[in-house]
Design an enzyme around this catalytic site. Structure first.
Site, PDB file in Angstrom:
ATOM      1  N   GLN A 116      32.867  47.584  48.349  1.00 40.20           N
ATOM      2  CA  GLN A 116      34.048  48.026  49.095  1.00 40.20           C
ATOM      3  C   GLN A 116      33.592  48.457  50.489  1.00 40.20           C
ATOM      4  OE1 GLN A 116      37.098  47.760  48.099  1.00 40.20           O
ATOM      5  NE2 GLN A 116      36.939  47.495  45.884  1.00 40.20           N
TER       6      GLN A 116
ATOM      7  N   TYR B  78      36.261  41.837  36.493  1.00 43.92           N
ATOM      8  CA  TYR B  78      35.798  41.793  37.891  1.00 43.92           C
ATOM      9  C   TYR B  78      35.205  43.151  38.282  1.00 43.92           C
ATOM     10  CZ  TYR B  78      39.188  37.925  37.864  1.00 43.92           C
ATOM     11  OH  TYR B  78      39.907  36.798  37.555  1.00 43.92           O
TER      12      TYR B  78
ATOM     13  N   ASN C 225      31.867  49.911  40.383  1.00 39.57           N
ATOM     14  CA  ASN C 225      32.536  50.852  41.287  1.00 39.57           C
ATOM     15  C   ASN C 225      33.590  51.707  40.579  1.00 39.57           C
ATOM     16  OD1 ASN C 225      33.100  51.710  44.162  1.00 39.57           O
ATOM     17  ND2 ASN C 225      35.115  50.883  43.651  1.00 39.57           N
TER      18      ASN C 225
ATOM     19  N   GLU D 121      31.726  40.711  34.705  1.00 41.83           N
ATOM     20  CA  GLU D 121      31.430  40.314  36.086  1.00 41.83           C
ATOM     21  C   GLU D 121      30.621  39.024  36.033  1.00 41.83           C
ATOM     22  OE1 GLU D 121      31.008  39.522  39.736  1.00 41.83           O
ATOM     23  OE2 GLU D 121      32.196  41.311  39.295  1.00 41.83           O
TER      24      GLU D 121
ATOM     25  N   ASP E 248      40.539  44.102  39.116  1.00 46.65           N
ATOM     26  CA  ASP E 248      40.384  44.141  40.575  1.00 46.65           C
ATOM     27  C   ASP E 248      40.030  42.722  41.007  1.00 46.65           C
ATOM     28  OD1 ASP E 248      39.919  44.745  43.203  1.00 46.65           O
ATOM     29  OD2 ASP E 248      38.154  45.996  42.858  1.00 46.65           O
TER      30      ASP E 248
ATOM     31  N   CYS F 267      43.701  43.245  46.454  1.00 45.03           N
ATOM     32  CA  CYS F 267      43.391  43.083  47.879  1.00 45.03           C
ATOM     33  C   CYS F 267      44.370  42.108  48.532  1.00 45.03           C
ATOM     34  CB  CYS F 267      41.949  42.622  48.074  1.00 45.03           C
ATOM     35  SG  CYS F 267      41.576  41.052  47.276  1.00 45.03           S
TER      36      CYS F 267
ATOM     37  N   GLU G 157      45.296  46.975  50.849  1.00 40.40           N
ATOM     38  CA  GLU G 157      44.716  47.179  49.513  1.00 40.40           C
ATOM     39  C   GLU G 157      45.732  48.020  48.741  1.00 40.40           C
ATOM     40  OE1 GLU G 157      41.001  46.487  47.294  1.00 40.40           O
ATOM     41  OE2 GLU G 157      41.424  45.999  49.385  1.00 40.40           O
TER      42      GLU G 157
END
Length: 365
Positions: free
Chosen positions: A188, A216, A221, A237, A297, A322, A356
């Site tokens: 990020q 994802y 994070n 991921e 995400d 996003c 976002e």
């Protein structure tokens, strides 16, 4: 910040709020919570092309409309560490033929911790002479920056002068989380707003229990801070460097209830439905988990229909987006089974078109 700058910042933020609210209005979303950014010095990443002009050499960018190049000696969106490095770095490279020869791009990656990685990209192969010059450059820069590393990149070549990552320390609700952010991997960009995003997600899941699935998940994070609120967390991921960083981050933060698996969202969907088995899931029995909540995400394209159908199986969905346009498209299907309980706007990129957003969806009835 002057009153005029504050007014300009607020005007662009208000426009984004109106745009997001309009996209979410068909889904009866509650009033959007808004998380502003610092208007300058917020980016922890920046990349520039390099222009050679006689003995001079400088950073350039390209105007998005005219495509014309323009010189960049400082870059207000980037954090102060990157701005300080831009001038000092070029002052060292300009007179150094070994470092400047066929240099065409410079990437910077920094962190709230003050660490810095500088990547120098070349249209030529890098040899031991280059490495010696890069080590000398690193030593010089270390008089200004507490922890700086240099990477040289060329076709099929990557030379690392000590590390290709920064160690970030994010303050989140009184805790500090340690993250390895690897050069050329997704992180990020706006660290302070990222902390606000994590805290918003934590508020969303506070009343929830059971296990969390994150698709994802990157380097963890969200997975890692949210692990404090769930019995178990499984993150998926596909990018190998991110998975390796996530494993490091799990150890650094002493978390024992988080597992990261290297699967694409589509593959995980097949595994959950029992359609396929994957050796990468060895030692993880998905049927033993009580997934009550899923966090997604996704990239700008949003989620494919199979993944959307799969996450509809969960009572609670935290969707970080996003791209609000694809979020709205995905909500058309998700709203068949879920209501939008919360919505948020995170101003990751002030003075740009980019939004976002986050929504919490809960099962109807």
């Amino acid at each position: 910040m002057s009153a005029d700058e504050q007014q300009r910042y607020q005007a662009q933020l208000d426009e984004k709020v109106d745009r997001l609210s309009a996209l979410l209005s068909p889904f009866n979303a509650p009033k959007t919570s808004v998380y502003p950014s610092q208007p300058t010095h917020y980016r922890m990443r920046a990349e520039f092309r390099v222009w050679h002009e006689g003995d001079d050499l400088f950073h350039i960018m390209f105007d998005q409309e005219t495509k014309e190049k323009y010189r960049v000696d400082s870059f207000p969106p980037a954090c102060k560490t990157i701005n300080d490095a831009m001038e000092k770095l070029l002052n060292e490279i300009r007179p150094n033929e070994i470092l400047r020869k066929k240099l065409f791009q410079i990437d910077y990656l920094s962190a709230l911790s003050g660490e810095l990685v500088i990547s120098l990209l070349y249209h030529r192969q890098l040899d031991d002479e280059w490495e010696a010059a890069a080590k000398s450059l690193k030593s010089t820069l270390e008089t200004h920056f507490p922890k700086v590393n240099i990477i040289g990149r060329a076709r099929k070549q990557k030379r690392i002068i000590d590390n290709d990552f920064v160690i970030e320390r994010l303050p989140v609700k009184g805790n500090e989380f340690v993250f390895k952010h690897i050069e050329n991997s997704f992180t990020q960009p706006n660290a302070e707003v990222n902390c606000k995003m994590i805290e918003w997600a934590l508020d969303c899941v506070k009343p929830l229990s059971g296990d969390l699935l994150e698709m994802y998940c990157g380097a963890g994070n969200f997975s890692l801070p949210l692990a404090l609120h769930f019995d178990n967390v499984v993150g998926t991921e596909i990018a190998k460097p991110s998975v390796q960083a996530a494993q490091f981050n799990i150890e650094q933060n002493r978390l024992h209830n988080v597992k990261i698996v290297r699967l694409a969202a589509e593959e995980f969907t097949q595994a959950m439905k029992g359609k396929r088995t994957f050796s990468r899931l060895e030692g993880i029995d998905l049927s033993e988990y009580n997934f009550t909540t899923v966090l997604v995400d996704p990239p700008r394209a949003g989620l494919d229909e199979d993944s959307l159908r799969m996450i509809q199986d969960y009572d609670n969905i935290v969707y970080i987006s996003c791209n609000p346009e694809t979020l709205a498209q995905n909500l058309e299907l998700l709203s068949e089974t879920h209501d939008v309980a919360q919505s948020a706007l995170f101003d990751q990129f002030p003075f740009t078109h980019h939004i976002e957003a986050g929504v919490l969806l809960t099962r109807k009835g």
